[in-house]
Scaffold this active site. Structure first.
Site, PDB file in Angstrom:
ATOM      1  N   GLU A  29       1.809  -0.447  -5.008  1.00 14.96           N
ATOM      2  CA  GLU A  29       0.857   0.602  -5.357  1.00 14.96           C
ATOM      3  C   GLU A  29       1.707   1.856  -5.535  1.00 14.96           C
ATOM      4  OE1 GLU A  29      -3.356   2.401  -3.756  1.00 14.96           O
ATOM      5  OE2 GLU A  29      -1.722   2.214  -2.307  1.00 14.96           O
ATOM      6  N   ASP A  80       0.834  -1.199   0.000  1.00 10.06           N
ATOM      7  CA  ASP A  80       0.000   0.000   0.000  1.00 10.06           C
ATOM      8  C   ASP A  80       0.874   1.256   0.000  1.00 10.06           C
ATOM      9  OD1 ASP A  80      -2.690   1.313   0.498  1.00 10.06           O
ATOM     10  OD2 ASP A  80      -1.611   1.972   2.290  1.00 10.06           O
TER      11      ASP A  80
END
Length: 704
Positions: A382, A345
């Site tokens: 990401e 993330d």
């Protein structure tokens, strides 16, 4: 032989960090470079506390072996040291701290005020003297080993189809799973859940955060929760709320992994090594802040935290403590918990030590890719954070795959009629403009149309605007840049023409995703026509909005069958999932490996790419030398394929290419029909003309 008193603490060793049962007790080891003293606090079932000081300090690690302690013991730490908010130092022995390396964490915040390390103003107030014991989570000494997690499938990236899912939300409403197992690790391990995944054909599940997390103060204050889990507290402990039996989360997680591995399905986990649940300076003191805040978090002048995550704090990717914490955690999940890879993330933060410019060779990113265990795992970034400087799609290093946000945006725009075909061609063919110059492969482009964060597939074709009122933030949360189209009515409707168009647009998007070169990722429930009622940020909704609805509908069954057909096609057609970029090379058939066509059957000219009104594109892939390989490394060949995509609203007459590309064109897929079967079956001759319905996709097979 002399005997030692039971209470005597032995020196132990500094590494590995955490709590480890050995030599008739438990060895504790935690890092703090700023502490003056550290106590391990043993908590009994009645909440009574026994404090034991760790007197040994080696390499900044406080350690000691406490005799008589056994697995199952609840514990925490109290850190004595400087409290100077202006310098970012927040040691406060009144606050019981979770072990950063705890394999098991129990409880949650029950009194937010007691968890705060300050009084009044977090930047200028004095330290709080309120004892947080009884109001905050506790660590638990875990037993080593456990259930076998099975043989890792090691699915080649080019064969992978990723299915992003939430452990709880996937099975919470599943009628064929016992109620006590729904929403748990064992629920996902249940044959009914695995049967759906296997029947669908996905190779890899990607689980939203399963590392222990806590709800943020802003959510606690309004009686809400962080359903998605992007608010980590412990990077080693599985989230306890997903266990069917309290305290059994480690074993149940391992059982879940074993069940998926037995079905030849990989397990990736979404990891959040960019911020923690402690938030900004006004947040609670639960763990890292109390041990050594400057050693874990980025700080600015005056002791304030640097926030490039949008979550109040940012882990310092340049700190040796953080590098060790992250790599130790990843190895633990890969080795002992059996997972096959990780989705990182806000991964750009990991390449921004000090919060500055992105460096693909930063200490943390390099430590991950050079680790002998982690280098074999699937590593997916990401590639952005909460700042403009953090948008780094295409900029990660050679071992990193990336969520390709440009793929998502381009494909959404094309099918709603808002972009021409120039950028689309790059996305269909593996995004060579982003990855080919970095020694990467097309499968390192993780192609996606939808993700947990945003509209579901159904909502993407049903809403122009977000509808997040239930979140309690006056619809201010969530992005306004949805690139969606409601097909003529906002939300639910009984208009049959609109419903037909929405279903067709969904098929167009899914077919584009699964026929593109690269690694496709889809979201749980999209294949069953799942809706969130237009909510594009359901992070705080642990209810029917977020849970997958397993109720069978005609629309859901039709889309599920269509999706299965696409995944099966991709699996059986190596030319559609090639591991190398197209180069215009000549194949054994005498044709280039890739050719682009206009609707008139002629090759695209240079000027055609700059026609901004162009909404139709043909893509020919020669399968005679597709560079895909068997598991033993042998080259394989395939049929050739012609993909026709037409995003215009009106029908268009298309001429098929010349016979040099193939003696016949067999219709294989047509999104204008509910199940994708060709509207006009039967082989067509080269240069044949056909009428292509508005907003539709056709796939032809050219047998070798």
């Amino acid at each position: 032989m002399a005997t030692r008193p039971e209470s005597e603490v032995l020196a132990g060793r500094p590494f590995p960090l955490g709590a480890h049962a050995e030599a008739g007790g438990v060895r504790f080891a935690v890092t703090s470079h700023v502490a003056d003293a550290v106590e391990v606090c043993l908590i009994d079932e009645d909440g009574a506390e026994k404090r034991v000081e760790l007197t040994e300090r080696t390499f900044g690690v406080w350690h000691g072996l406490v005799p008589g302690v056994t697995p199952g013991q609840k514990y925490g730490f109290r850190v004595h040291g400087p409290y100077d908010a202006g310098r970012g130092l927040r040691c406060n022995p009144a606050k019981l701290l979770v072990d950063p390396y705890a394999r098991q964490i129990t409880g949650k915040i029950t009194d937010l005020e007691a968890s705060l390390g300050y009084v009044g103003d977090p930047m200028h107030g004095p330290p709080s003297a309120v004892d947080s014991l009884g109001s905050v989570p506790l660590s638990v000494v875990s037993s080593p080993g456990g259930a076998d997690t099975g043989v890792k499938p090691e699915v080649p990236f080019e064969e992978a189809v990723i299915y992003e899912m939430h452990v709880k939300g996937f099975t919470k409403k599943h009628p064929d799973i016992p109620e006590r197992l729904r929403g748990t690790y064992l629920g996902l391990a249940h044959p009914a859940a695995i049967e759906h995944l296997a029947r669908l054909g996905v190779t890899t599940v990607e689980l939203l955060p399963v590392q222990a997390f806590q709800d943020e103060p802003s959510l606690l204050s309004r009686g809400s929760c962080n359903y998605w889990g992007y608010s980590p507290l412990g990077y080693f402990a599985p989230h306890a709320a997903y266990a069917s039996e309290p305290g059994n989360e480690v074993q149940e997680f391992r059982t879940m992994v074993a069940a998926l591995h037995a079905a030849n399905i990989e397990v990736l986990i979404d990891v959040v090594y960019n911020h923690t649940c402690e938030g900004g300076p006004g947040g609670p003191t639960l763990c890292f802040r109390g041990f050594d805040a400057p050693g874990y978090y980025l700080h600015a002048g005056g002791g304030s935290t640097v926030d490039i995550t949008g979550c109040g704090n940012t882990l310092d990717a340049g700190s040796p403590q953080v590098v060790r914490l992250v790599t130790d955690s990843l190895r633990y999940w890969a080795d002992e918990m059996g997972v096959d890879g990780f989705r990182f993330d806000l991964a750009s933060t990991m390449g921004r030590p000090g919060g500055g410019f992105f460096d693909r060779d930063s200490a943390l990113l390099t430590a991950i890719t050079t680790d002998p265990v982690l280098c074999r795992a699937k590593l997916i970034a990401e590639p952005w954070d909460a700042t403009g400087d953090g948008y780094r799609v295409g900029d990660f290093g050679v071992q990193w795959a990336e969520w390709n946000g440009r793929y998502r945006d381009t494909v959404r725009d094309f099918w709603r009629g808002h972009t021409s075909v120039r950028d689309l061609a790059y996305r269909l063919s593996g995004s060579s403009d982003l990855y080919a110059d970095d020694l990467r492969r097309p499968w390192q482009s993780i192609n996606f149309i939808t993700a947990h964060d945003g509209f579901t597939l159904r909502d993407l074709v049903s809403y122009n605007d977000k509808h997040n009122e239930e979140n309690g933030e006056q619809n201010r949360d969530g992005t306004n840049d949805n690139r969606s189209w409601n097909c003529g009515a906002e939300g639910e409707t009984d208009d049959q023409e609109i419903l037909r168009l929405r279903a067709k647009q969904a098929r167009n998007l899914l077919a584009t995703l699964l026929l593109s070169t690269g690694t496709p990722m889809m979201v749980a429930g999209d294949e069953m026509w799942r809706t969130q009622g237009g909510n594009n940020n359901a992070y705080c909704l642990d209810n029917d909005v977020s849970w997958v609805d397993w109720t069978e509908t005609d629309a859901g069954k039709a889309l599920l069958g269509f999706t299965q057909r696409l995944i099966e096609l991709r699996a059986s057609s190596p030319a559609l999932r090639q591991p190398e970029f197209f180069e215009g090379r000549t194949t054994p058939s005498g044709n280039p490996d890739l050719v682009w066509f206009r609707p008139d059957g002629q090759e695209m000219a240079e000027t055609d790419w700059f026609d901004e009104g162009r909404r139709t594109l043909g893509m020919f892939i020669d399968g005679s030398n597709c560079l895909s390989r068997t598991r033993d490394g042998e080259l394989v060949s395939d049929d050739s394929w012609l993909l026709l995509m037409h995003a215009g609203a009106d029908p268009i007459t298309v001429t098929l290419p010349h016979e040099r590309y193939g003696p016949s064109y067999e219709p294989f897929l047509d999104t204008s029909t509910a199940d994708g079967s060709p509207a006009a079956p039967g082989a067509l001759r080269p240069r044949a003309k056909l009428l292509v319905e508005g907003r539709s996709l056709l796939l032809f097979r050219l047998p070798r």
